[in-house]
Motif scaffolding. Structure first.
Motif, PDB file in Angstrom:
ATOM      1  N   VAL B  90       0.839  -1.209   0.000  1.00 19.62           N
ATOM      2  CA  VAL B  90       0.000   0.000   0.000  1.00 19.62           C
ATOM      3  C   VAL B  90       0.870   1.254   0.000  1.00 19.62           C
ATOM      4  N   LEU B  91       1.962   1.223   0.758  1.00 18.74           N
ATOM      5  CA  LEU B  91       2.780   2.436   0.926  1.00 18.74           C
ATOM      6  C   LEU B  91       3.764   2.689  -0.210  1.00 18.74           C
ATOM      7  N   ILE B  92       4.100   1.658  -0.961  1.00 16.69           N
ATOM      8  CA  ILE B  92       5.186   1.819  -1.947  1.00 16.69           C
ATOM      9  C   ILE B  92       4.894   2.890  -3.023  1.00 16.69           C
ATOM     10  N   PRO B  93       3.626   3.020  -3.506  1.00 13.37           N
ATOM     11  CA  PRO B  93       3.411   4.085  -4.490  1.00 13.37           C
ATOM     12  C   PRO B  93       3.614   5.474  -3.886  1.00 13.37           C
ATOM     13  N   VAL B  94       3.434   5.589  -2.567  1.00 11.68           N
ATOM     14  CA  VAL B  94       3.564   6.900  -1.902  1.00 11.68           C
ATOM     15  C   VAL B  94       5.026   7.180  -1.557  1.00 11.68           C
ATOM     16  N   LEU B  95       5.669   6.229  -0.917  1.00 10.63           N
ATOM     17  CA  LEU B  95       7.023   6.488  -0.407  1.00 10.63           C
ATOM     18  C   LEU B  95       8.136   6.090  -1.384  1.00 10.63           C
ATOM     19  N   GLY B  96       7.807   5.290  -2.370  1.00 11.60           N
ATOM     20  CA  GLY B  96       8.805   4.897  -3.359  1.00 11.60           C
ATOM     21  C   GLY B  96       9.545   3.626  -2.979  1.00 11.60           C
ATOM     22  N   PHE B  97      10.100   2.955  -3.994  1.00 14.11           N
ATOM     23  CA  PHE B  97      10.712   1.631  -3.783  1.00 14.11           C
ATOM     24  C   PHE B  97      11.939   1.685  -2.875  1.00 14.11           C
ATOM     25  N   ILE B  98      12.882   2.590  -3.188  1.00 15.91           N
ATOM     26  CA  ILE B  98      14.176   2.544  -2.476  1.00 15.91           C
ATOM     27  C   ILE B  98      14.029   2.851  -0.977  1.00 15.91           C
ATOM     28  N   PRO B  99      13.455   4.012  -0.593  1.00 20.73           N
ATOM     29  CA  PRO B  99      13.400   4.278   0.865  1.00 20.73           C
ATOM     30  C   PRO B  99      12.548   3.274   1.624  1.00 20.73           C
TER      31      PRO B  99
END
Lengths: 515, 153
Positions: B90-99
């Motif tokens: 759920v969070l990956i589209p918001v925070l991005g893959f690397i961080p």
């Protein structure tokens, strides 16, 4: 001449240095995953599928097949050294492998297991090459009703062998078929069970579902497993590993019998390596002049188990390639891999893209040779992989699986599907509901629906199922399979009730005597 | 003893869940769009499967226990692992893959090891950064996958 051309074509593709290097890498990956307890060949294939998206279909299928070969073989090492089968297929290897380690004969046990794995793979590969084209030519005669009947037979077979309860197998099989109905209907292009959510229009893709089912559920299980009591292979004395000529010569009959058992069981849908190894082990014990040595470190037991579990590879590939019916979960994922590359398993695979079929044949042989060399030379070092810290590799495996699934269609929904199916697989496994029927249901459900609806559309009725001889034969076989398993199930229950009664009577008699 | 009692009814619970599940999905089939003048329409196959599933569910409810096998306990920690995984999705589209991957891996290492000491967190973070770089290079650079960059992209 055509066959020779196809073999040479396949050989040319496989012998390309970069392809050969990928296959060596794949075999080693398979062995490594097979060695690590908790990770299976199925999981290795599922995790590697996303890496094959950009590959040529021939290279991709060759890679997945060698991973399969390596994965099934690698499990023997930990079964022998630390009494823990790296994969379920090696469960019977433990029985004699570990006692041999205790007797200081670990090297002899590993050497014989490796040679047996090689022989099993090669013999079943020969069966695959001999029978698959014949079966494919036979399958060309299949029409809608035959496909429905064959799939029903496969489902009946898988439910029949699904653990101690037929009903539990039926539950997971039907749920698998239901999961496949979500999204766009293939026959009329209309959406079903989308609940107004656009992402559901495409349904549950097979690969994310399978990766979730076999990789994520395993990660969930392993992440909380307590392995503190596990034996450590680090300080064990392994000794020389090349098996003696007399061990091989005196077991020629054992090799042949176990290869045949493994190949035949591999052909049956969803049976897999573990039952093949156990049945073959029991047969070897029956045929042995010294059955009392079994379970105490008999080389014959290891040879029977390892030959049979590897021989299931060729058997499973025969029906997977010719009819599109997976012999076990690993071949279900291989079929998914074929589909991703636009290839439909079945007779047309043999006529339209024979080079892929021959590349798969050759990959079986190539993988078995690399496996044998790698395991005979590197086993001393490979067994240390058991000590890999799982707290690090499990989360990394999750990220690899999630990124791989995302890379299929750049959709986060697929990753969600993967996690959802992972939870479902975990719950099924904990509650002793078998996973294999679910996968087969999901794979075969759409084929049954598609062909049945087209049959009724064309004929106006479904009598073709019973009037066409091949179709009728498969339906009768399905009914017989189910009837036999119900009868056997009842016999087993009666036996266990009788033994409980006898136990109770003994206890009562003993109590009376004491009084 | 309580374990045995619990196991004697779980097939019945599964049966009840199946019945409710089938009823809800059967109700949903009435919302399917269908074609006219066809022998078997879109609802035929899902309804057939649901009917079979409902019959099996009913048998499970009636029989209650199918085998004497003892069910393995469901670990809430394992389900939590999946929950954290879902949170990652759920969070990956918001925070991005690397961080997000670095944070996810660092925390997962410590949770599985059950060691939250500073030393373990630092070691975990170093491995997490290395693993993230390798996975990013493999998928993002070698396979040209457009991995989510997050809101700061």
């Amino acid at each position: 001449m055509d066959i020779l051309d196809s073999i040479l074509g396949g050989l040319k593709l496989i012998s390309d240095p970069s392809t050969a290097a990928i296959m060596v890498f794949g075999t080693l990956c398979g062995i490594v995953v097979g060695i690590i307890p908790g990770l299976s060949a199925t999981m290795a294939i599922a995790l590697l599928i996303p890496f094959t998206f950009t590959m040529d279909p021939v290279v991709a299928m060759a890679l997945l097949v060698v991973v399969y070969v390596g994965g099934i073989s690698g499990g023997a090492l930990t079964a022998i050294l630390i009494r823990m089968p790296g994969t379920p297929s090696s469960v019977a290897t433990v029985l004699d492998g570990y006692p041999m380690t205790q007797n200081g004969q670990a090297g002899k046990a590993i050497g014989n297991a490796v040679v047996a794995s090689f022989v099993g793979t090669v013999v079943s590969g020969c069966f695959l090459m001999a029978f698959a084209p014949t079966l494919a030519r036979f399958a060309v005669q299949f029409f809608y009703s035959e496909y429905v009947a064959v799939c029903l037979f496969a489902l009946a077979a898988v439910v029949s062998v699904s653990g101690k309860s037929l009903l539990r197998g039926l539950v997971t099989m039907t749920l698998g078929m239901l999961a496949a109905t979500f999204g766009m209907s293939e026959v009329d292009g209309l959406p079903r069970f989308t609940f107004g959510i656009s992402e559901f229009n495409a349904g549950f893709s097979l690969i994310p579902a399978l990766i979730g089912f076999f990789a994520i559920s395993q990660i969930m299980k392993e992440s909380m497993a307590d392995n503190r009591d596990r034996l450590k292979p680090g300080s064990m004395v392994i000794g020389p590993m090349l098996p003696s000529f007399s061990d091989i010569y005196s077991n020629i009959g054992n090799y042949i019998r176990s290869s045949l058992i493994g190949t035949l069981i591999g052909v049956l849908p969803a049976m897999g390596g573990a039952p093949a190894a156990l049945i073959s082990y029991a047969q070897a014990k029956n045929a042995s002049k010294t059955p009392e040595r079994f379970g105490k470190g008999a080389v014959e037991g290891i040879i029977a188990s390892e030959t049979a579990n590897n021989a299931t590879i060729g058997g499973a590939l025969i029906i997977a390639l010719t009819l599109g019916i997976p012999g076990d979960p690993a071949t279900a994922i291989l079929i998914g891999g074929l589909m991703i590359h636009g290839l439909q398993p079945g007779p047309q695979l043999f006529t339209q893209t024979p080079e892929v079929v021959y590349a798969i044949y050759l990959a079986v042989f190539f993988g078995s040779i690399v496996m044998m060399i790698a395991m005979l030379t590197l086993s001393r070092y490979l067994c240390r992989l058991v000590d890999l810290p799982k707290e690090y590799f499990l989360p990394i495996l999750f990220i690899v699986a999630a990124t791989g699934v995302y890379s299929m269609n750049n959709r986060m929904f697929d990753v969600g599907v993967m996690v959802g199916f992972g939870v479902l697989g975990y719950l099924f496994e904990r509650m002793r509901y078998p996973l294999a029927p679910f996968v087969l249901g999901m794979l075969l459900g759409p084929i049954i629906e598609d062909n049945f609806r087209r049959l009724v559309e064309v004929d106006g009725h479904a009598w073709g199922l019973f009037t066409r001889p091949i179709s009728l034969a498969f339906l009768i076989a399905a009914v017989l399979f189910l009837a036999f398993s119900i009868w056997k199930h009842q016999q087993d229950q009666q036996k266990s009730r009788d033994s409980e009664d006898a136990q109770l009577e003994n206890n009562v008699a003993e109590a009376e005597k004491n009084l | 003893m309580s374990q045995v009692n619990k196991n004697s009814t779980y097939d019945r619970t599964v049966g009840l869940c199946l019945l409710v599940f089938c009823a809800l999905l059967y109700w949903n089939t009435f919302s399917f769009k269908t074609r006219l003048f066809v022998e078997l329409n879109t609802t035929f196959w899902p309804r057939t499967i649901l009917a079979i599933l409902a019959i099996i569910g009913l048998i499970l409810v009636i029989r209650g226990k199918l085998t004497d096998e003892v069910r393995e306990p469901i670990s809430w920690k394992s389900l939590l692992t999946a929950g954290v995984g879902l949170f990652y999705v759920v969070l990956i589209p918001v925070l991005g893959f690397i961080p997000l991957t670095i944070v996810f891996l660092t925390l997962s290492f410590s949770v599985i090891k059950q060691d939250f000491s500073r030393q373990a967190l630092v070691k975990g973070m170093i491995i997490a950064v290395l693993a993230t770089v390798v996975i990013y290079t493999l998928f993002g650079q070698v396979m040209n996958v457009q991995l989510p960059g997050g809101f700061w992209e």
